[in-house]
Design an enzyme around this catalytic site. Structure first.
Site, PDB file in Angstrom:
ATOM      1  N   GLY A 146       0.835  -1.207   0.000  1.00 24.15           N
ATOM      2  CA  GLY A 146       0.000   0.000   0.000  1.00 24.15           C
ATOM      3  C   GLY A 146       0.865   1.250   0.000  1.00 24.15           C
ATOM      4  O   GLY A 146       1.840   1.331   0.736  1.00 24.15           O
ATOM      5  N   ARG A 191       1.023  -5.012  -5.664  1.00 23.89           N
ATOM      6  CA  ARG A 191       1.170  -6.242  -4.887  1.00 23.89           C
ATOM      7  C   ARG A 191       1.462  -7.312  -5.927  1.00 23.89           C
ATOM      8  O   ARG A 191       0.771  -7.410  -6.940  1.00 23.89           O
ATOM      9  CB  ARG A 191      -0.108  -6.540  -4.123  1.00 23.89           C
ATOM     10  CG  ARG A 191      -0.562  -5.315  -3.292  1.00 23.89           C
ATOM     11  CD  ARG A 191      -1.265  -5.716  -2.032  1.00 23.89           C
ATOM     12  NE  ARG A 191      -2.001  -4.597  -1.470  1.00 23.89           N
ATOM     13  CZ  ARG A 191      -1.621  -3.906  -0.401  1.00 23.89           C
ATOM     14  NH1 ARG A 191      -0.509  -4.216   0.210  1.00 23.89           N
ATOM     15  NH2 ARG A 191      -2.373  -2.927   0.056  1.00 23.89           N
ATOM     16  N   ASP A 237       5.509  -4.956   5.976  1.00 16.79           N
ATOM     17  CA  ASP A 237       6.149  -6.228   6.335  1.00 16.79           C
ATOM     18  C   ASP A 237       6.204  -7.218   5.170  1.00 16.79           C
ATOM     19  O   ASP A 237       7.164  -7.978   5.047  1.00 16.79           O
ATOM     20  CB  ASP A 237       5.512  -6.851   7.576  1.00 16.79           C
ATOM     21  CG  ASP A 237       4.022  -7.073   7.429  1.00 16.79           C
ATOM     22  OD1 ASP A 237       3.414  -6.524   6.493  1.00 16.79           O
ATOM     23  OD2 ASP A 237       3.454  -7.809   8.257  1.00 16.79           O
ATOM     24  N   THR A 288       4.215   2.639   5.341  1.00 20.87           N
ATOM     25  CA  THR A 288       2.830   2.167   5.408  1.00 20.87           C
ATOM     26  C   THR A 288       2.084   3.044   6.401  1.00 20.87           C
ATOM     27  O   THR A 288       2.650   3.424   7.428  1.00 20.87           O
ATOM     28  CB  THR A 288       2.724   0.689   5.852  1.00 20.87           C
ATOM     29  OG1 THR A 288       1.370   0.406   6.239  1.00 20.87           O
ATOM     30  CG2 THR A 288       3.631   0.354   7.040  1.00 20.87           C
ATOM     31  N   ASP A 297      -0.163   2.069   8.261  1.00 20.93           N
ATOM     32  CA  ASP A 297      -0.716   1.256   9.353  1.00 20.93           C
ATOM     33  C   ASP A 297       0.050   1.321  10.679  1.00 20.93           C
ATOM     34  O   ASP A 297      -0.498   0.969  11.717  1.00 20.93           O
ATOM     35  CB  ASP A 297      -0.788  -0.216   8.914  1.00 20.93           C
ATOM     36  CG  ASP A 297      -1.650  -0.416   7.680  1.00 20.93           C
ATOM     37  OD1 ASP A 297      -2.522   0.448   7.443  1.00 20.93           O
ATOM     38  OD2 ASP A 297      -1.453  -1.407   6.964  1.00 20.93           O
ATOM     39  N   ASP A 340       2.267  -0.726  11.584  1.00 18.21           N
ATOM     40  CA  ASP A 340       2.241  -2.102  12.095  1.00 18.21           C
ATOM     41  C   ASP A 340       3.588  -2.810  11.980  1.00 18.21           C
ATOM     42  O   ASP A 340       3.652  -4.019  11.837  1.00 18.21           O
ATOM     43  CB  ASP A 340       1.145  -2.902  11.369  1.00 18.21           C
ATOM     44  CG  ASP A 340       1.357  -2.963   9.861  1.00 18.21           C
ATOM     45  OD1 ASP A 340       2.236  -2.228   9.349  1.00 18.21           O
ATOM     46  OD2 ASP A 340       0.660  -3.735   9.198  1.00 18.21           O
ATOM     47  N   ARG A 364      -5.229  -2.140   8.652  1.00 16.98           N
ATOM     48  CA  ARG A 364      -5.099  -3.592   8.544  1.00 16.98           C
ATOM     49  C   ARG A 364      -5.320  -4.213   9.924  1.00 16.98           C
ATOM     50  O   ARG A 364      -6.331  -3.910  10.523  1.00 16.98           O
ATOM     51  CB  ARG A 364      -3.732  -3.962   7.961  1.00 16.98           C
ATOM     52  CG  ARG A 364      -3.781  -5.283   7.202  1.00 16.98           C
ATOM     53  CD  ARG A 364      -2.511  -5.619   6.541  1.00 16.98           C
ATOM     54  NE  ARG A 364      -2.456  -5.130   5.174  1.00 16.98           N
ATOM     55  CZ  ARG A 364      -1.468  -5.389   4.333  1.00 16.98           C
ATOM     56  NH1 ARG A 364      -0.460  -6.113   4.725  1.00 16.98           N
ATOM     57  NH2 ARG A 364      -1.487  -4.929   3.102  1.00 16.98           N
TER      58      ARG A 364
HETATM   59  P1  ADP Z   1       3.114  -4.474   2.600  1.00 16.55           P
HETATM   60  O1  ADP Z   1       4.524  -4.427   2.147  1.00 16.55           O
HETATM   61  O2  ADP Z   1       2.491  -3.112   2.701  1.00 16.55           O
HETATM   62  O3  ADP Z   1       2.921  -5.334   3.827  1.00 16.55           O
HETATM   63  P2  ADP Z   1       2.051  -6.659   1.005  1.00 16.55           P
HETATM   64  O4  ADP Z   1       1.847  -7.576   2.156  1.00 16.55           O
HETATM   65  O5  ADP Z   1       1.020  -6.643  -0.052  1.00 16.55           O
HETATM   66  O6  ADP Z   1       2.253  -5.146   1.424  1.00 16.55           O
HETATM   67  O7  ADP Z   1       3.450  -7.053   0.347  1.00 16.55           O
HETATM   68  C1  ADP Z   1       3.958  -6.355  -0.768  1.00 16.55           C
HETATM   69  C2  ADP Z   1       4.608  -7.314  -1.727  1.00 16.55           C
HETATM   70  O8  ADP Z   1       5.734  -7.930  -1.094  1.00 16.55           O
HETATM   71  C3  ADP Z   1       3.761  -8.502  -2.173  1.00 16.55           C
HETATM   72  O9  ADP Z   1       2.883  -8.171  -3.196  1.00 16.55           O
HETATM   73  C4  ADP Z   1       4.813  -9.480  -2.636  1.00 16.55           C
HETATM   74  O10 ADP Z   1       5.297  -9.138  -3.914  1.00 16.55           O
HETATM   75  C5  ADP Z   1       5.930  -9.243  -1.620  1.00 16.55           C
HETATM   76  N1  ADP Z   1       5.823 -10.239  -0.539  1.00 16.55           N
HETATM   77  C6  ADP Z   1       4.898 -10.298   0.433  1.00 16.55           C
HETATM   78  N2  ADP Z   1       5.070 -11.386   1.207  1.00 16.55           N
HETATM   79  C7  ADP Z   1       6.133 -12.041   0.699  1.00 16.55           C
HETATM   80  C8  ADP Z   1       6.814 -13.255   1.036  1.00 16.55           C
HETATM   81  N3  ADP Z   1       6.433 -13.990   2.064  1.00 16.55           N
HETATM   82  N4  ADP Z   1       7.869 -13.611   0.284  1.00 16.55           N
HETATM   83  C9  ADP Z   1       8.281 -12.861  -0.766  1.00 16.55           C
HETATM   84  N5  ADP Z   1       7.667 -11.719  -1.158  1.00 16.55           N
HETATM   85  C10 ADP Z   1       6.624 -11.302  -0.433  1.00 16.55           C
HETATM   86  O1  F6P Z   2      -1.390  -1.486   4.329  1.00 16.27           O
HETATM   87  C1  F6P Z   2      -2.007  -0.292   3.974  1.00 16.27           C
HETATM   88  C2  F6P Z   2      -3.478  -0.520   3.716  1.00 16.27           C
HETATM   89  O2  F6P Z   2      -4.026   0.728   3.329  1.00 16.27           O
HETATM   90  C3  F6P Z   2      -4.247  -1.109   4.880  1.00 16.27           C
HETATM   91  O3  F6P Z   2      -4.587  -0.137   5.845  1.00 16.27           O
HETATM   92  C4  F6P Z   2      -5.439  -1.676   4.168  1.00 16.27           C
HETATM   93  O4  F6P Z   2      -5.984  -2.752   4.896  1.00 16.27           O
HETATM   94  C5  F6P Z   2      -4.876  -2.125   2.857  1.00 16.27           C
HETATM   95  O5  F6P Z   2      -3.657  -1.429   2.669  1.00 16.27           O
HETATM   96  C6  F6P Z   2      -5.779  -1.874   1.675  1.00 16.27           C
HETATM   97  O6  F6P Z   2      -5.193  -2.427   0.556  1.00 16.27           O
HETATM   98  P1  F6P Z   2      -5.659  -2.105  -0.955  1.00 16.27           P
HETATM   99  O7  F6P Z   2      -5.016  -0.818  -1.348  1.00 16.27           O
HETATM  100  O8  F6P Z   2      -5.140  -3.259  -1.721  1.00 16.27           O
HETATM  101  O9  F6P Z   2      -7.146  -2.004  -0.935  1.00 16.27           O
END
Ligand code: ADP
Ligand code: F6P
Length: 354
Positions: A14, A75, A106, A128, A130, A132, A174
């Site tokens: 995000g 993502r 994360d 982010t 969040d 978090d 989140r």
């Molecule tokens: P955020 O970084 O905000 O937590 P996401 O959880 O969507 O957002 O993760 C962002 C991107 O990081 C994912 O779309 C994916 O490409 C990569 N990613 C997430 N989890 C993993 C994982 N366990 N191993 C490798 N890449 C990951």
């Molecule tokens: O991680 C940031 C965030 O905005 C969260 O607060 C929310 O749950 C999520 O991303 C929303 O994701 P998307 O942009 O895919 O709807």
């Protein structure tokens, strides 16, 4: 020590206000150290497909004040597969990318640690809204997002006061209640509902009924999305039914993720960007840049990810593997300290929201 000729920067997950300030700082720090920079567009998707362009000093002009991310975000489920990872590594070889600064949450850090293990050193920056990421006191975008929430809730309060209404407001975050809790306090909410603490709906209704009898006209109830998407609409109905107070529901959703970053996020993002590149060029990788008690520090990514799991109750301290006893104790103390801070805020919210 590895010599860095060219590094990449990407934003993933995000988006968050302040990501541009971090990109700018990364680009300018690298260039001033004689290292070339490329922008990797659309997060890990761009790393797989080769959506990559050189970034010069002037390419990052006039972005420090802009929300969103000039590198776009995505993502990318493919990046989680070995095949996707191999493609990403191949792209790095083709473009001569010696290391990457990955700005995100994360999930992004999980990707960064995998990439480091595949031979491309990565440094993470927490971007982010969040908040978090347990190893840092604040994430880029969190402060701006909260300011946006209070601005919007202040507006809702105006109209609630005119019409003697209640407004249930759901905000993003989140699994973390940080945004809802602090903005609940700051906007004078009657109640705050976050996933970290049990709440009794009846208690909220009783409070509203009592206050209404005493002449209070407007009510705001702040709910974190982490309690489930059906909770806030259902609570709205319940308040209306049980108290007779006309109650509206507002889901602020993505509006809170946009907008110009505020001063705090711009400065923190800039500092983190500078620090991240310095660490990378000094040969330190698989780390996330954090702010702790006002200092910018580097934390091992695996430590950060496991601290998160511990804090969120996804693992017990006995289930933490690969850490010595002293480190596990340090993690427990940090998780406890963070929980205590949240509890303190939650209790303050309850005490003053009458
Ligand atoms: P955020 O970084 O905000 O937590 P996401 O959880 O969507 O957002 O993760 C962002 C991107 O990081 C994912 O779309 C994916 O490409 C990569 N990613 C997430 N989890 C993993 C994982 N366990 N191993 C490798 N890449 C990951
Ligand atoms: O991680 C940031 C965030 O905005 C969260 O607060 C929310 O749950 C999520 O991303 C929303 O994701 P998307 O942009 O895919 O709807």
């Amino acid at each position: 020590m590895k010599e860095f000729k060219k590094i990449g920067v990407l934003t993933s997950g995000g988006d968050a206000p302040g990501m541009n300030a971090a990109i700018r700082a990364v680009v300018r720090t690298a260039i001033s150290n004689g290292v070339e920079v490329v922008g990797i567009y659309r997060g890990y998707s761009g790393l797989i497909s080769g959506d990559i362009k050189p970034l010069g000093l002037r390419d990052v002009s006039n972005i420090i004040n802009k929300g969103g991310t000039m590198l776009y975000s995505d993502r990318c489920p493919e990046f989680k597969t070995e095949k996707g990872m191999q493609k990403a590594v191949q792209t790095c070889r083709e473009f001569g990318i010696d290391g990457i600064v990955a700005i995100g949450g994360d999930g992004t850090f999980r990707g960064a640690t995998d990439l480091t293990a595949h031979g491309i050193p990565c440094v993470g920056i927490p971007g982010t809204i969040d908040n978090d990421i347990s190893s840092t006191d604040s994430t880029i975008g969190y402060d701006t997002a909260m300011n946006t929430v209070i601005e919007l809730v202040d507006k809702l309060r105006d109209t609630c006061e005119s019409h003697a209404r209640c407004n249930v407001v759901e905000v993003m975050g989140r699994g973390a209640g940080d945004i809802a809790l602090s903005t609940g306090i700051a906007s004078g909410a009657t109640a705050v509902v976050i996933p970290e603490f049990e709440v009794d709906d009846q208690e909220i209704c009783n409070k509203i009924s009592t206050s209404r009898r005493c002449g209070k006209r407007n009510f705001i109830v702040l709910v974190s999305e982490g309690v489930g998407s059906e909770y806030a609409p259902a609570l709205t109905e319940k308040i209306m039914r049980q108290t007779g107070v006309d109650t509206k529901f507002a889901r602020l959703a993505h509006v809170v993720r946009g907008g110009n970053p505020n001063l705090r996020d711009r400065v923190m993002a800039s500092e983190m960007g500078v620090f991240a590149v310095k660490e990378l060029l000094e040969g330190n990788s698989n780390i996330v840049i954090c702010i702790r008690n006002g200092d910018i520090v580097a934390t091992d990514i695996n430590y950060a990810l496991n601290l998160d799991k511990l804090y969120k109750g996804k693992v017990t301290k006995e289930q933490l593997v690969g850490f010595d006893e002293v480190t596990v104790e340090k993690m427990c103390a940090e998780a406890a300290e963070r929980r205590k801070r949240l509890e303190r805020l939650y209790n303050a919210a309850k005490t003053i929201s009458l």
